[in-house]
Design a protein around this motif. Structure first.
Motif, mmCIF file in Angstrom:
data_model
loop_
_atom_site.group_PDB
_atom_site.id
_atom_site.type_symbol
_atom_site.label_atom_id
_atom_site.label_comp_id
_atom_site.label_asym_id
_atom_site.label_seq_id
_atom_site.Cartn_x
_atom_site.Cartn_y
_atom_site.Cartn_z
ATOM 1 N N LEU A 161 0.835 -1.199 0.000
ATOM 2 C CA LEU A 161 0.000 0.000 0.000
ATOM 3 C C LEU A 161 0.873 1.253 0.000
ATOM 4 O O LEU A 161 1.906 1.302 0.686
ATOM 5 C CB LEU A 161 -0.919 0.007 1.225
ATOM 6 N N VAL A 162 0.434 2.249 -0.751
ATOM 7 C CA VAL A 162 1.209 3.484 -0.889
ATOM 8 C C VAL A 162 0.254 4.686 -0.942
ATOM 9 O O VAL A 162 -0.955 4.542 -1.103
ATOM 10 C CB VAL A 162 2.076 3.480 -2.172
ATOM 11 N N GLU A 163 0.816 5.870 -0.864
ATOM 12 C CA GLU A 163 0.104 7.114 -1.174
ATOM 13 C C GLU A 163 0.953 7.870 -2.192
ATOM 14 O O GLU A 163 2.184 7.659 -2.275
ATOM 15 C CB GLU A 163 -0.110 7.950 0.099
ATOM 16 N N VAL A 164 0.284 8.693 -2.962
ATOM 17 C CA VAL A 164 0.962 9.475 -3.990
ATOM 18 C C VAL A 164 0.607 10.943 -3.783
ATOM 19 O O VAL A 164 -0.557 11.270 -3.534
ATOM 20 C CB VAL A 164 0.513 9.014 -5.403
ATOM 21 N N GLU A 165 1.591 11.802 -3.861
ATOM 22 C CA GLU A 165 1.278 13.228 -3.728
ATOM 23 C C GLU A 165 2.091 14.039 -4.736
ATOM 24 O O GLU A 165 3.194 13.627 -5.142
ATOM 25 C CB GLU A 165 1.563 13.716 -2.302
ATOM 26 N N ALA A 166 1.526 15.133 -5.129
ATOM 27 C CA ALA A 166 2.214 16.012 -6.070
ATOM 28 C C ALA A 166 3.462 16.581 -5.422
ATOM 29 O O ALA A 166 3.509 16.805 -4.211
ATOM 30 C CB ALA A 166 1.276 17.135 -6.501
#
Ligand code: SF4
Length: 691
Positions: A684-689
């Protein structure tokens, strides 16, 4: 036009790919000028993939390592000075002897499929480490989970002859982007398609292959076992099962039926995140168009439940009787068809009475950071890496790199290039490429043995792996005659001549003809013949039950998903898979300029809905992260991925990636349910600008 100084040499592709192509190398005045597929080899059919078609570019790459190197900077800095072979080998032998005198298990070999050759792989190297008494390495990093699942049901890694797929009427490609990773199978599937076959693909992302199949079931990662059970549910409901085959050649049907009854398509569809009508449609095709030919590949087993997923899928052909037809059944790996004389190649008898501990290569980060003691045994004080690049390809690479950075770890790396791993070495030894050494190959996607002749002299001071371990053995006083074996002698013992499948095949014949097909039934389970304890296809396993485990395939959810870890999923809501970029093969070829230029830079597919929720625009750099690490990657908005899932293509070298970190900084080291393999696609991951 062939001139006086031009010749053609027979070779085999050495890379970790099921296709093991037969190659023809053109050599002009001692220089290899072209590598092409052998048009006469039935599965190669004259074609190599775009990667290996550039093999001469890789071999003559200006950054090839051509002399031994000794570290002069801090670990990881990649600063070295050239030394002679004698200086390097003397120092390595002295240091390994000192460490082994305390406890030889403190020495760990680390290798995988940088070459698939039996000679330059585990032959002289294995003899050396067996004689030393070094730790054993559990080579789990690619196929262990699926292999364990297959063995529980079928008893071996045998299956359909890949050439038979050309005659199939229904092909199911499960967990594979064949166009990238199994190109020659795809050619056969295309033949079948032209003849009227229907193609289904089951994969979490709409890859090149899925896009060219008639149907695509785009399921959530790690839910394949539930889908397999729902197919069984429907096949049993439709009575599209082969009662006679089940009666004669299987055990555990009643128990399997009861378990399948718990998975109606609606329930599985909810878990898999697909329409239940797709499941019933595939089951109907299996009932009406069959026998189904299932090409399972390794993608789906890179999650916690990967072993059981393959196990559940492996039940399908016996349930429907598809094995009766050579063009039906299933293929994961053909390696079980090859009888290799590992005792002669690797000489485990050199261990004597010693039984060294075994280290799982998929948790090498934890192993290198372990202080030693307790059940673990001695701290790892020496690491000898060949045919592998663990700093880039092993999971949770932050841990791996911290382990490699230990100043008290003595590291030797045999390599073609100064990879991420080589940067941490005390000594780097220049290795020959497939153009420069002798080898013999089996395959895991077809049934041909192949020989590889050296086409050119070793470049610079490069030496074959065998030569390095032969020299080290001599310096360490290993005087058994096997340490003097030439590469020709090793190749000659690799093929088990006592096995009837190898009748008429020896290395001399392979050298003459280039390749030879082993002799095994086209339909290996048409009349049973399973190598399980019962001799039948084991839907239910008595030995698993006796060991206190579930006798049936289980639906095991990922370590990291909304159902298993809701708090983690709230923090990191995106499931990440990291399949290979089309122009790379694991971490090989990343430094070949023409291929890297095609890939441009590390890419991450993000669904437009997820991008909108995060204010991320197409083509921008993003930070993809979780508690284990973070990497910078170029974001591509695409409906080819599911909402809630990202595709981070691998395996870039860290140092050739933006920010100096690749996707494996985010993956973890926990093992699969069976086989203790890695869970690269259970993350599981998160992505951000990035501003
Ligand atoms: S990587 Fe695979 S497809 Fe490419 S040449 Fe080698 S065996 Fe053939």
């Amino acid at each position: 036009m062939a001139g006086m100084n031009t010749r053609t040499v027979r070779a085999a592709c050495p890379h970790d790919c099921p296709d093991t192509c037969a190659m023809l190398v053109t050599v002009r005045d001692g220089v290899a000028t072209e590598v092409r597929g052998d048009p006469d080899h039935p599965t190669t059919a004259g074609a190599l993939c775009a990667k290996v078609a550039r093999y001469t570019e890789r071999s003559y790459h200006p950054q090839r390592l051509l002399q031994p190197l000794r570290r002069v900077g801090p670990k990881g800095s990649g600063r070295f000075e050239p030394v002679s072979w004698d200086v390097a080998l003397d120092a390595i032998a002295t240091r390994l002897s000192e460490i082994a005198a305390r406890d030889p298990q403190a020495v760990l070999p680390y290798s995988y499929a940088g070459t698939m050759g039996l000679v330059q792989g585990e032959s002289m190297a294995a003899r050396f480490f067996h004689k030393l008494g070094a730790s054993l390495l559990d080579r789990t990093i690619c196929a262990a989970a699926g292999a364990a699942g297959m063995r529980l049901v079928l008893g071996s890694l045998r299956g359909m002859d890949v050439e038979q797929f050309a005659h199939s009427r229904l092909i199911v490609i499960w967990g594979s982007n064949s166009i990238t990773s199994n190109l020659h199978f795809w050619s056969l599937a295309q033949q079948a398609k032209r003849a009227g076959a229907k193609l289904w693909c089951i994969d979490p992302w709409r890859n090149d292959t899925a896009a060219k199949c008639h149907e695509h079931i785009q399921l959530r990662p790690g839910t394949d076992a539930a889908l397999a059970y729902a197919l069984m549910h429907e096949l049993i409901r439709l009575d599209a099962i082969d009662h006679d085959y089940i009666e004669r050649y299987t055990v555990g049907f009643e128990a399997l039926s009861e378990r399948a009854a718990q998975w109606p398509p609606q329930r599985a569809a909810a878990l898999c995140g697909v329409a239940h009508e797709q499941i019933t449609a595939l089951a109907l095709d299996m009932a009406q168009r069959g026998p189904a030919a299932i090409r399972v590949n390794y993608g789906l087993q890179r999650v916690r439940g990967g072993g059981n997923a393959v196990r559940a899928i492996a039940c399908l052909p016996a349930l429907t009787g598809a094995w009766r037809d050579a063009a039906g059944g299933l293929l994961l790996s053909s390696s079980g068809h090859f009888a290799v004389d590992n005792a002669a190649l690797q000489r485990p008898d050199l261990l004597g009475q010693r039984r060294p501990r075994t280290i799982n290569m998929s948790a090498i980060g934890d192993a290198l950071l372990h202080p030693g003691g307790g059940d673990f045994g001695p701290r790892i004080d020496a690491l000898v890496v060949y045919n592998s690049n663990p700093a880039a390809v092993a999971p949770e690479s932050g841990s791996v790199r911290r382990g490699l950075a230990r100043e008290d770890l003595f590291t030797v790396v045999l390599e073609h290039f100064q990879t991420d791993t080589a940067d941490y070495a005390d000594f780097v030894l220049p290795a020959t490429t497939q153009l420069e050494h002798l080898d013999v190959h089996k395959a895991y996607g077809h049934r041909y043995w192949l020989a590889n002749e050296p086409a050119i002299e070793p470049l610079g001071q490069a030496r074959p792996n065998t030569a390095v371990f032969r020299e080290l053995a001599a310096r360490m006083g290993f005087d058994e005659p096997c340490f003097a074996d030439s590469d020709e002698q090793i190749a000659a013992v690799a093929i088990d001549r006592d096995d009837p499948r190898n009748a008429g095949i020896d290395f001399a014949r392979l050298r003459r003809d280039g390749w030879a097909k082993l002799d095994d039934a086209a339909a290996p389970f048409a009349h049973g013949g399973y190598a399980t304890p019962s001799g039948r296809c084991e839907f239910a396993s008595a030995s698993e039950a006796a060991a206190g485990r579930d006798p049936l395939p289980e639906v095991v959810l990922p370590y990291e998903c909304a159902e298993s870890t809701p708090e983690l999923a709230a923090k990191y809501p995106l499931a990440m898979i990291s399949p290979p970029a089309r122009n790379f093969l694991n971490s090989t070829f990343v430094n070949v300029d023409a291929l890297r230029a095609r890939e441009r830079e590390p890419r991450l597919l993000l669904h437009p809905a997820d991008a909108a929720a995060r204010g991320i625009a197409d083509g921008t750099m993003v930070r993809c992260h979780n508690d284990r690490g973070s990497y910078a990657v170029r974001c591509e908005l695409s409906t080819d991925t599911r909402a809630g899932m990202v595709v981070g293509f691998g395996v870039w070298w860290h140092k050739l990636s933006a920010g100096g970190v690749n996707v494996n900084a985010l993956t973890h080291q926990r093992p699969t349910d069976l086989g203790a393999g890695p869970c690269f696609y259970d993350c599981l991951v998160e992505v951000e600008a990035v501003s």
